[in-house]
Design an enzyme around this catalytic site. Structure first.
Site, PDB file in Angstrom:
ATOM      1  N   LYS A  38       0.838  -1.206   0.000  1.00  0.00           N
ATOM      2  CA  LYS A  38       0.000   0.000   0.000  1.00  0.00           C
ATOM      3  C   LYS A  38       0.876   1.261   0.000  1.00  0.00           C
ATOM      4  O   LYS A  38       2.077   1.187   0.300  1.00  0.00           O
ATOM      5  CB  LYS A  38      -0.918  -0.015   1.225  1.00  0.00           C
ATOM      6  N   TYR A 264      12.475  31.887   4.571  1.00  0.00           N
ATOM      7  CA  TYR A 264      11.187  32.560   4.740  1.00  0.00           C
ATOM      8  C   TYR A 264      10.947  33.001   6.178  1.00  0.00           C
ATOM      9  O   TYR A 264      11.301  32.277   7.116  1.00  0.00           O
ATOM     10  CB  TYR A 264      10.048  31.634   4.319  1.00  0.00           C
TER      11      TYR A 264
HETATM   12  C1  LIG Z   1      -0.459  -1.856   6.889  1.00  0.00           C
HETATM   13  C2  LIG Z   1      -0.972  -3.137   7.397  1.00  0.00           C
HETATM   14  C3  LIG Z   1      -0.097  -4.230   7.613  1.00  0.00           C
HETATM   15  C4  LIG Z   1       1.415  -4.123   7.524  1.00  0.00           C
HETATM   16  O1  LIG Z   1       1.956  -3.698   8.769  1.00  0.00           O
HETATM   17  P1  LIG Z   1       3.521  -3.564   8.991  1.00  0.00           P
HETATM   18  O2  LIG Z   1       3.672  -3.116  10.408  1.00  0.00           O
HETATM   19  O3  LIG Z   1       3.997  -2.508   8.030  1.00  0.00           O
HETATM   20  O4  LIG Z   1       4.149  -4.873   8.712  1.00  0.00           O
HETATM   21  C5  LIG Z   1      -0.664  -5.464   7.945  1.00  0.00           C
HETATM   22  N1  LIG Z   1      -2.002  -5.589   8.090  1.00  0.00           N
HETATM   23  C6  LIG Z   1      -2.861  -4.548   7.938  1.00  0.00           C
HETATM   24  C7  LIG Z   1      -4.316  -4.772   8.142  1.00  0.00           C
HETATM   25  C8  LIG Z   1      -2.372  -3.293   7.592  1.00  0.00           C
HETATM   26  O5  LIG Z   1      -3.224  -2.268   7.464  1.00  0.00           O
END
Ligand SMILES: *Cc1c(COP(=O)(O)O)cnc(C)c1O
Length: 368
Positions: A38, A264
């Site tokens: 993701k 800035y």
């Molecule tokens: C993002 C996510 C993961 C991955 O978690 P990590 O700590 O990055 O390994 C796993 N399960 C769900 C439901 C997630 O949203």
């Protein structure tokens, strides 16, 4: 490696392979491996990561939203893709592109059933999410009966897996809480199997679950951050290699006289003669304003150069008074040394946030 002449995010596929193999070595051979890609593969490059891993022994990919799954299908990824948080408005697209939804309440569940029926699907794979303490998304154990009743009258979908998500698997002070989550999920699984009369795939662990709770690996684990090189502890970070390195270059060097200001709103006023370097990376690239005014630093020729004044949209200025450097020299923001957790800490945040923040404007350079 030729030295960089612009801001780039290097993606090291050899590091990726190492991390995947290391994490695989921590699970048993009958446990499946889902890689979470993701948010552009945690800010790296989801397509490159998925393409590379597709040829290794990855069983599943997961994304958060439907459009992320569509992008992977467009890139030719054919492995199953779990969509962790799809919105009902995208269910038709999701089915068209053979993406598998996580359904977490009766609103998402009922709407998906209707769409699957309208689209004349048979046994479309769905994944049911249960809440065991994170209190974010998920059904409760008491809902299983009703889920079962609704599925009895249709063959348009099939429950391929049930799962839950740990709230604090990286925090060993929360072991008791995590053990309670594991237990709760086991109870839910039993009830589900008794009610449905078959066993879907069961999964619970994220990266820190893989590393800290071997008894909870079940049928599949879901790893994100570990694949990208971080184990949420100093000990585990040593076993993994950061995949992404954010680099830039010195555009210009200035001498700032005592009493002059930099940037800035004149946020920095010099009380002595200093030298600054201007770097072409700013908050539009993902280096937030919270890194400004002496908090964050970049590394130039092995030495830390702290950010002077406010972070601009496209640039930062850093103090190089005590660093032997010149225009055109390479600048490291994070990578292997310092790593993203160390860099993020200067702004009171975590690896997850800084690596996913690097905007699409920054060129990705794949190192094979
Ligand atoms: C993002 C996510 C993961 C991955 O978690 P990590 O700590 O990055 O390994 C796993 N399960 C769900 C439901 C997630 O949203």
């Amino acid at each position: 490696m030729p030295r960089t002449q612009e801001t780039v995010l290097e993606i090291d596929l050899n590091a990726l392979k190492h991390n995947f193999e290391y994490l695989k070595s921590r699970i048993s051979t009958h446990t499946k491996f889902l890689v979470v890609v993701k948010a552009y593969g945690y800010g790296s490059d989801a397509k490159e990561i998925a393409e590379y891993l597709q040829n290794l022994e990855v069983n599943y990919f997961a994304v958060a939203y439907t459009n992320e799954g569509v992008a992977l299908r467009d890139a030719g990824i054919t492995k199953p893709i779990l969509v962790l948080h799809p919105q009902p408005i995208n269910y038709r697209t999701l089915i068209e592109r053979c993406l598998e939804p996580s359904l977490y309440n009766f609103n998402s569940f009922n709407t998906f059933l209707e769409v699957a029926l309208e689209e004349k699907q048979q046994n479309y794979p769905i994944h049911i999410k249960f809440n065991t303490g994170l209190n974010r998304l998920g059904f409760n154990e008491a809902d299983i009966e009703m889920i079962h009743d609704e599925l009895e009258s249709t063959s348009s979908v099939r429950v391929k897996s049930i799962f839950s998500h740990l709230a604090a698997s990286e925090d060993l002070n929360e072991k008791e809480f995590t053990n309670n989550q594991i237990e709760a999920f086991q109870t839910i699984s039993k009830t589900f199997i008794n009610t449905f009369g078959y066993k879907p795939m069961l999964h619970l662990c994220n990266t820190s679950g893989v590393l800290n709770y071997p008894e909870a690996h079940l049928d599949m684990v879901r790893s994100g951050i570990g694949i990208y090189g971080f184990g949420n502890s100093e000990k585990e970070n040593k076993n993994l290699i950061p995949v992404a390195t954010l680099k830039s270059v010195i555009s210009q060097i200035h001498t700032i006289e005592k009493g002059q200001t930099v940037g800035y709103n004149r946020a920095f006023k010099s009380d002595s003669k200093i030298r600054t370097a201007t770097i072409p990376i700013g908050h539009a690239d993902g280096i937030g304003r919270q890194y400004g005014n002496g908090k964050g630093f970049v590394t130039i020729n092995g030495k830390p150069a702290y950010i002077v004044g406010n972070v601009c949209m496209d640039m930062i200025m850093v103090n190089v008074t005590n660093i032997d450097c010149q225009e055109g020299d390479e600048v490291i923001l994070f990578g292997k040394q310092p790593n993203a957790p160390e860099f993020a800490k200067t702004a009171n945040t975590i690896s997850y946030e800084i690596i996913t923040a690097i905007s699409q404007r920054v060129k990705r350079l794949i190192i094979k």
